[in-house]
Design a protein around this motif. Sequence first.
Motif, PDB file in Angstrom:
ATOM      1  N   ASN A 141       1.495   6.120   8.284  1.00  0.00           N
ATOM      2  CA  ASN A 141       0.126   5.968   8.656  1.00  0.00           C
ATOM      3  C   ASN A 141      -1.280   6.706   9.738  1.00  0.00           C
ATOM      4  OD1 ASN A 141      -0.506   3.987   6.767  1.00  0.00           O
ATOM      5  ND2 ASN A 141       0.233   2.401   8.685  1.00  0.00           N
TER       6      ASN A 141
ATOM      7  N   TYR B  38      -4.305   8.413   9.631  1.00  0.00           N
ATOM      8  CA  TYR B  38      -5.531   8.243   9.013  1.00  0.00           C
ATOM      9  C   TYR B  38      -6.113   9.437  10.625  1.00  0.00           C
ATOM     10  CZ  TYR B  38      -5.106   4.085   6.864  1.00  0.00           C
ATOM     11  OH  TYR B  38      -4.818   3.350   5.441  1.00  0.00           O
TER      12      TYR B  38
ATOM     13  N   ASP C 132      -0.359   8.733  17.045  1.00  0.00           N
ATOM     14  CA  ASP C 132      -1.542   9.746  16.952  1.00  0.00           C
ATOM     15  C   ASP C 132      -2.577  10.222  17.092  1.00  0.00           C
ATOM     16  OD1 ASP C 132      -3.507   7.775  15.689  1.00  0.00           O
ATOM     17  OD2 ASP C 132      -2.258   6.877  14.304  1.00  0.00           O
TER      18      ASP C 132
ATOM     19  N   ILE D  71      -8.647   2.286  15.433  1.00  0.00           N
ATOM     20  CA  ILE D  71      -9.271   1.299  15.320  1.00  0.00           C
ATOM     21  C   ILE D  71      -9.803   0.649  15.955  1.00  0.00           C
ATOM     22  CG2 ILE D  71      -7.873  -1.004  14.344  1.00  0.00           C
ATOM     23  CD1 ILE D  71      -4.984   0.587  14.487  1.00  0.00           C
TER      24      ILE D  71
ATOM     25  N   ILE E 257      -4.687  -6.100  11.335  1.00  0.00           N
ATOM     26  CA  ILE E 257      -3.537  -4.770  10.559  1.00  0.00           C
ATOM     27  C   ILE E 257      -2.577  -5.675  10.291  1.00  0.00           C
ATOM     28  CG2 ILE E 257      -6.177  -3.256  11.675  1.00  0.00           C
ATOM     29  CD1 ILE E 257      -3.260  -2.646  13.223  1.00  0.00           C
TER      30      ILE E 257
ATOM     31  N   TYR F  22      -4.988  -6.242   4.136  1.00  0.00           N
ATOM     32  CA  TYR F  22      -5.928  -6.192   5.081  1.00  0.00           C
ATOM     33  C   TYR F  22      -5.981  -4.445   5.093  1.00  0.00           C
ATOM     34  CZ  TYR F  22      -9.390  -6.448   8.491  1.00  0.00           C
ATOM     35  OH  TYR F  22     -11.048  -7.035   8.731  1.00  0.00           O
ATOM     36  N   ARG F  23      -7.451  -4.234   4.984  1.00  0.00           N
ATOM     37  CA  ARG F  23      -7.577  -2.663   5.508  1.00  0.00           C
ATOM     38  C   ARG F  23      -8.692  -2.900   6.174  1.00  0.00           C
ATOM     39  NH1 ARG F  23      -7.563  -2.893  -0.847  1.00  0.00           N
ATOM     40  NH2 ARG F  23      -5.625  -2.705  -0.484  1.00  0.00           N
ATOM     41  N   VAL F  24      -9.448  -1.824   7.483  1.00  0.00           N
ATOM     42  CA  VAL F  24     -10.924  -1.844   8.117  1.00  0.00           C
ATOM     43  C   VAL F  24     -11.237  -1.323   7.188  1.00  0.00           C
ATOM     44  CG1 VAL F  24     -11.404  -0.506  10.507  1.00  0.00           C
ATOM     45  CG2 VAL F  24      -9.240  -0.853  10.253  1.00  0.00           C
TER      46      VAL F  24
ATOM     47  N   ARG G 234     -12.779   3.665   3.594  1.00  0.00           N
ATOM     48  CA  ARG G 234     -11.871   4.472   3.181  1.00  0.00           C
ATOM     49  C   ARG G 234     -10.360   4.417   2.737  1.00  0.00           C
ATOM     50  NH1 ARG G 234     -10.863   4.328   9.397  1.00  0.00           N
ATOM     51  NH2 ARG G 234      -9.576   2.901   9.316  1.00  0.00           N
ATOM     52  N   HIS G 235     -10.107   3.460   2.506  1.00  0.00           N
ATOM     53  CA  HIS G 235      -8.262   3.336   2.194  1.00  0.00           C
ATOM     54  C   HIS G 235      -8.176   4.129   0.621  1.00  0.00           C
ATOM     55  CE1 HIS G 235      -5.257   0.583   0.410  1.00  0.00           C
ATOM     56  NE2 HIS G 235      -6.251   0.874  -1.069  1.00  0.00           N
TER      57      HIS G 235
ATOM     58  N   GLY H 114      -3.985   3.849   0.113  1.00  0.00           N
ATOM     59  CA  GLY H 114      -3.453   3.028   0.916  1.00  0.00           C
ATOM     60  C   GLY H 114      -3.046   1.900  -0.001  1.00  0.00           C
ATOM     61  N   THR H 115      -2.159   1.403   0.486  1.00  0.00           N
ATOM     62  CA  THR H 115      -1.825  -0.427  -0.628  1.00  0.00           C
ATOM     63  C   THR H 115      -2.355  -1.602   0.473  1.00  0.00           C
ATOM     64  OG1 THR H 115       0.435  -0.709   0.737  1.00  0.00           O
ATOM     65  CG2 THR H 115       0.239   0.605  -1.783  1.00  0.00           C
ATOM     66  N   GLY H 116      -2.739  -1.508   1.984  1.00  0.00           N
ATOM     67  CA  GLY H 116      -2.833  -2.527   2.780  1.00  0.00           C
ATOM     68  C   GLY H 116      -1.447  -3.128   3.110  1.00  0.00           C
TER      69      GLY H 116
ATOM     70  N   GLY I 158       1.838  -1.722   4.087  1.00  0.00           N
ATOM     71  CA  GLY I 158       2.315  -1.322   4.918  1.00  0.00           C
ATOM     72  C   GLY I 158       2.687  -1.831   6.183  1.00  0.00           C
ATOM     73  N   LEU I 159       1.609  -2.120   7.047  1.00  0.00           N
ATOM     74  CA  LEU I 159       2.084  -3.233   7.843  1.00  0.00           C
ATOM     75  C   LEU I 159       2.934  -4.412   8.426  1.00  0.00           C
ATOM     76  CD1 LEU I 159      -1.647  -1.948  10.611  1.00  0.00           C
ATOM     77  CD2 LEU I 159       0.948  -0.741  10.547  1.00  0.00           C
TER      78      LEU I 159
HETATM   79  P1  ADP Z   1      -3.055   1.136   3.961  1.00  0.00           P
HETATM   80  O1  ADP Z   1      -1.528   1.116   3.296  1.00  0.00           O
HETATM   81  O2  ADP Z   1      -3.573   0.597   3.920  1.00  0.00           O
HETATM   82  O3  ADP Z   1      -2.537   2.022   5.156  1.00  0.00           O
HETATM   83  P2  ADP Z   1      -1.221  -0.898   6.207  1.00  0.00           P
HETATM   84  O4  ADP Z   1      -1.155  -1.875   5.649  1.00  0.00           O
HETATM   85  O5  ADP Z   1      -0.187   0.494   6.804  1.00  0.00           O
HETATM   86  O6  ADP Z   1      -2.052  -0.616   4.734  1.00  0.00           O
HETATM   87  O7  ADP Z   1      -2.480  -0.622   7.560  1.00  0.00           O
HETATM   88  C1  ADP Z   1      -3.605  -1.825   7.404  1.00  0.00           C
HETATM   89  C2  ADP Z   1      -5.000  -0.912   8.047  1.00  0.00           C
HETATM   90  O8  ADP Z   1      -4.913  -0.481   9.448  1.00  0.00           O
HETATM   91  C3  ADP Z   1      -5.345   1.112   7.282  1.00  0.00           C
HETATM   92  O9  ADP Z   1      -5.947   0.049   5.688  1.00  0.00           O
HETATM   93  C4  ADP Z   1      -6.087   1.238   7.917  1.00  0.00           C
HETATM   94  O10 ADP Z   1      -7.353   0.822   8.093  1.00  0.00           O
HETATM   95  C5  ADP Z   1      -5.551   0.884  10.623  1.00  0.00           C
HETATM   96  N1  ADP Z   1      -4.535   1.710  10.589  1.00  0.00           N
HETATM   97  C6  ADP Z   1      -2.964   1.473   9.973  1.00  0.00           C
HETATM   98  N2  ADP Z   1      -2.483   2.303  10.854  1.00  0.00           N
HETATM   99  C7  ADP Z   1      -3.321   3.134  11.492  1.00  0.00           C
HETATM  100  C8  ADP Z   1      -3.588   4.622  12.390  1.00  0.00           C
HETATM  101  N3  ADP Z   1      -2.574   5.380  12.458  1.00  0.00           N
HETATM  102  N4  ADP Z   1      -4.537   4.607  12.303  1.00  0.00           N
HETATM  103  C9  ADP Z   1      -5.703   4.128  12.213  1.00  0.00           C
HETATM  104  N5  ADP Z   1      -6.207   3.227  11.757  1.00  0.00           N
HETATM  105  C10 ADP Z   1      -4.633   2.753  11.219  1.00  0.00           C
END
Ligand code: ADP
Length: 274
Positions: A164, A168, A192, A197, A205, A210-212, A216-217, A222-224, A226-227
Amino acid sequence: TRPDLPPRTVTARVAPLGSRLVLALVEDRTRERRVEAIRRDFVANVSHELKTPVGAIRLLAEAVCDAADDPEAVKRFSARMLTESDRLSRLVQQVIELSRLQGDDPLESPRPVSIDDVTSAAVDTSAIDASTKRIGLVTGGETGLEVYGNREQVLAAVSNLVANAVAYSAEGSAVVVNAKSTPTTVEISVVDQGIGIPAAEIDRIFERFYRVDPARHRSTGGTGLGLSIVKHVAATHGGEVKVWSVEGQGSTFTLSLPRSAVSLGEPRTKPSSS
Ligand code: ADP
């Protein structure tokens, strides 16, 4: 109370056991029904998310067939098919990872996990993406630390945070993976200088899918998920994950996990001398 979840369900069975004694059995099935609702929701979301890359691959395949006499167009469409199929396989892999973690089971045979090993493997996973964007990706902090848990899970969590941070961040910036110990935990921070965010989104997040910014995602692939994987790994290990972020300046994600008995300086269990 979440309005999208089923209400509390309690069933009571009462059996008379003689003239003055009554046996009452009260069963609360609320949790069971809520877990079921969350699973149904998850399957619906996954099906929806799978349809996008599958649909795109189909359209691109049709475009390749139609453009058979235009080699440049064939090349362009094929490259996009590759991107979409990479995204599809990442999604499938993360869904499998997440459903394994959602079993709610305690960690099976936890053991000491080397943080030096995990952070360098996580950095290796993102090395190509980082060098494509000329991002300086380095590890720092204390060495020789260990946490107590499952190596694959800890690696999946740290790799997601590093991926991530790289995804990003703008070209030419820096990402630092830092390890630090407290008396009872190890804190792995991924810092980073990326897009950050918005404060209003930060609580959401860690939710699945969920994606911001979905547009952009799409460009980051991304898959939404990871977190949510990071959050589950923290929970199964009895740790936590925190985030600090300033929009336009960068983010710091800190995963803190219980230190292993070995790294706390306690003696290793001696093998029996029989
Ligand atoms: P994704 O696969 O979209 O990255 P995540 O679950 O990893 O899904 O993250 C969810 C959302 O959180 C991301 O879509 C992004 O908008 C935001 N995000 C995660 N990590 C970062 C980061 N290091 N800097 C900025 N935004 C981030």
